[in-house]
Write a protein that holds these residues in place. Structure first.
Motif, PDB file in Angstrom:
ATOM      1  N   HIS A  14     -15.173 -41.729  56.648  1.00  0.00           N
ATOM      2  CA  HIS A  14     -14.852 -41.034  57.904  1.00  0.00           C
ATOM      3  C   HIS A  14     -15.399 -39.610  57.867  1.00  0.00           C
ATOM      4  O   HIS A  14     -15.293 -38.918  56.850  1.00  0.00           O
ATOM      5  CB  HIS A  14     -13.346 -41.004  58.127  1.00  0.00           C
ATOM      6  N   THR A  71     -12.484 -41.012  64.304  1.00  0.00           N
ATOM      7  CA  THR A  71     -12.352 -42.353  63.737  1.00  0.00           C
ATOM      8  C   THR A  71     -11.124 -42.458  62.839  1.00  0.00           C
ATOM      9  O   THR A  71     -10.724 -43.554  62.452  1.00  0.00           O
ATOM     10  CB  THR A  71     -13.589 -42.713  62.903  1.00  0.00           C
ATOM     11  N   GLU A 105      -8.798 -50.841  62.730  1.00  0.00           N
ATOM     12  CA  GLU A 105     -10.127 -51.240  63.204  1.00  0.00           C
ATOM     13  C   GLU A 105     -10.764 -50.155  64.074  1.00  0.00           C
ATOM     14  O   GLU A 105     -11.964 -49.888  63.948  1.00  0.00           O
ATOM     15  CB  GLU A 105     -10.031 -52.549  63.994  1.00  0.00           C
ATOM     16  N   ARG A 106      -9.975 -49.561  64.951  1.00  0.00           N
ATOM     17  CA  ARG A 106     -10.529 -48.530  65.837  1.00  0.00           C
ATOM     18  C   ARG A 106     -10.232 -47.132  65.327  1.00  0.00           C
ATOM     19  O   ARG A 106     -11.025 -46.215  65.514  1.00  0.00           O
ATOM     20  CB  ARG A 106      -9.958 -48.695  67.259  1.00  0.00           C
ATOM     21  N   SER A 152      -8.092 -45.017  61.922  1.00  0.00           N
ATOM     22  CA  SER A 152      -7.219 -44.981  60.747  1.00  0.00           C
ATOM     23  C   SER A 152      -6.216 -43.836  60.887  1.00  0.00           C
ATOM     24  O   SER A 152      -6.502 -42.809  61.512  1.00  0.00           O
ATOM     25  CB  SER A 152      -8.039 -44.785  59.472  1.00  0.00           C
ATOM     26  N   PRO A 157     -14.594 -46.676  58.660  1.00  0.00           N
ATOM     27  CA  PRO A 157     -14.895 -46.757  60.098  1.00  0.00           C
ATOM     28  C   PRO A 157     -15.755 -47.973  60.411  1.00  0.00           C
ATOM     29  O   PRO A 157     -16.438 -48.512  59.543  1.00  0.00           O
ATOM     30  CB  PRO A 157     -15.634 -45.453  60.394  1.00  0.00           C
ATOM     31  N   ARG A 158     -15.771 -48.396  61.671  1.00  0.00           N
ATOM     32  CA  ARG A 158     -16.437 -49.648  62.043  1.00  0.00           C
ATOM     33  C   ARG A 158     -17.916 -49.639  61.719  1.00  0.00           C
ATOM     34  O   ARG A 158     -18.476 -50.636  61.290  1.00  0.00           O
ATOM     35  CB  ARG A 158     -16.243 -49.907  63.542  1.00  0.00           C
ATOM     36  N   ARG A 159     -18.587 -48.497  61.917  1.00  0.00           N
ATOM     37  CA  ARG A 159     -20.020 -48.474  61.660  1.00  0.00           C
ATOM     38  C   ARG A 159     -20.315 -48.725  60.192  1.00  0.00           C
ATOM     39  O   ARG A 159     -21.295 -49.365  59.837  1.00  0.00           O
ATOM     40  CB  ARG A 159     -20.619 -47.133  62.096  1.00  0.00           C
ATOM     41  N   THR A 160     -19.426 -48.221  59.309  1.00  0.00           N
ATOM     42  CA  THR A 160     -19.607 -48.447  57.861  1.00  0.00           C
ATOM     43  C   THR A 160     -19.402 -49.897  57.523  1.00  0.00           C
ATOM     44  O   THR A 160     -20.138 -50.491  56.745  1.00  0.00           O
ATOM     45  CB  THR A 160     -18.629 -47.567  57.065  1.00  0.00           C
ATOM     46  N   ARG A 161     -18.399 -50.518  58.156  1.00  0.00           N
ATOM     47  CA  ARG A 161     -18.137 -51.931  57.883  1.00  0.00           C
ATOM     48  C   ARG A 161     -19.292 -52.808  58.352  1.00  0.00           C
ATOM     49  O   ARG A 161     -19.637 -53.790  57.726  1.00  0.00           O
ATOM     50  CB  ARG A 161     -16.820 -52.360  58.571  1.00  0.00           C
ATOM     51  N   ARG A 162     -19.920 -52.423  59.474  1.00  0.00           N
ATOM     52  CA  ARG A 162     -21.048 -53.224  59.977  1.00  0.00           C
ATOM     53  C   ARG A 162     -22.217 -53.170  59.017  1.00  0.00           C
ATOM     54  O   ARG A 162     -22.924 -54.142  58.786  1.00  0.00           O
ATOM     55  CB  ARG A 162     -21.461 -52.715  61.364  1.00  0.00           C
TER      56      ARG A 162
END
Length: 354
Positions: free
Chosen positions: A186, A254, A280-281, A283, A347-352
């Motif tokens: 984040h 985030t 997810e959106r 933390s 964050p979502r971008r990291t998970r993607r």
């Protein structure tokens, strides 16, 4: 008759004067003998114990206080008894003092006016043997008034010069929380800071936790974005209102660090009402390990509030047992630790990317 004997005899029980008369000693000698003080000769103590046994005498705390000059009572000065931290600390204090035969006299000062009136009339003199101050916002004048009582004093969550204290490292706790979010990837980390209902009744812990937030971001090479900082009144509702304010701002983080778990719990409530899934959106991380933190799966930096109260009570008992002209300026810092739960994730971008 205002003596121990008069009070006890009215209930059909022997008093300290009865024991003194049978043993042929003074009431003060009876009190010292029953408390095991070394100033009493062994043969005298034996005579007192025999007399007490014959009369089936049981000393009361009030009677011991008359002879020793002690009340067997401790004043606990607390700003908000209904809040988790303070009630848990009081429980730790009470558990230790009760085992040592002390009563707790609770003074609840919930506003700056209540605090100032308390110090103006100062009701503690000759009523208690010692004082425990729980994170009370004190001015220099208030501190001097406490010291003038010449009673053992221990503080929890803050430090009164010349007296022992028990606390956590608030700055380090906040840095731990924010570093956890940084390590997850984040960079846009919001801050929900607590503000008191009474502007004249702020807490040093809040300022220190904000400083920890700033230091963690700056150490990571990030700037503190004022658009990501919001304030809310202490409590769950205040946290929910602050989270709603953050959601309506120009920049959406985030992750959010809340100074206290109660603020974090309010943030979770607001996010759920807004339909934004956690983590997810967004933390959320707090500090304290409030009793509801585990129920709502909140990641937090835990402190042991009960242990802080117990350690403070033990320090006060030590000061009572070994009084001296100058109390040690002991500052005990208890540890904190990160408790990982389901409210924080990358964050979502990291998970993607992964």
């Amino acid at each position: 008759m205002s003596t121990e004997r008069g009070r006890e005899s009215s209930a059909g029980r022997p008093g300290i004067l009865d024991v003194a008369a049978l043993a042929g000693v003074s009431p003060a000698t009876v009190s010292r003998s029953l408390r095991g003080q070394s100033k009493v000769a062994p043969q005298t103590r034996r005579r007192v114990l025999d007399a007490a046994y014959q009369l089936s005498y049981v000393a009361s705390p009030q009677a011991s206080g008359l002879a020793s000059g002690r009340t067997r009572a401790i004043a606990v000065v607390v700003p908000f008894i209904t809040r988790w931290f303070f009630s848990t600390v009081v429980a730790g204090v009470t558990d230790v003092l009760r085992e040592s035969g002390y009563d707790v006299v609770l003074y609840h000062l919930g506003s700056a006016n209540d605090r100032d009136r308390f110090f103006e009339r100062m009701p503690l003199a000759r009523r208690v043997d010692g004082i425990l101050s729980l994170s009370m916002p004190l001015s220099e004048e208030h501190t001097l008034a406490l010291r003038a009582l010449d009673l053992p004093l221990v503080s929890v969550g803050s430090h009164v010069p010349g007296s022992p204290s028990v606390r956590i490292d608030e700055i380090a706790a906040a840095r731990t929380a924010v570093n956890h979010l940084l390590h997850q990837g984040h960079e846009k980390i919001g801050l929900i800071a607590g503000v008191p209902d009474d502007p004249g009744f702020g807490f040093a812990s809040s300022e220190q936790r904000r400083r920890g937030y700033d230091l963690a971001l700056r150490s990571a090479g990030l700037t503190v974005d004022p658009d990501l900082t919001v304030t809310g009144h202490y409590g769950i509702e205040g946290g929910a209102a602050a989270m709603a304010q953050l959601l309506s701002g120009p920049v959406l983080p985030t992750a959010v660090f809340a100074e206290y778990d109660e603020l974090a719990l309010g943030a979770l409530w607001a996010l759920r009402r807004a339909g934004l899934p956690v983590p997810e959106r967004m933390s959320v991380v707090g500090i304290d390990d409030h009793e509801l933190a585990q129920v709502l799966d909140l990641t937090t930096v835990a402190q042991d509030a009960h242990e802080q109260g117990a350690v403070a009570a033990q320090l006060l008992l030590q000061a009572l047992e070994t009084p001296s002209d100058h109390e040690p300026d002991t500052d005990i810092v208890l540890p904190t630790y990160l408790v990982l739960r389901a409210s924080s994730a990358p964050p979502r971008r990291t998970r993607r990317k992964h």
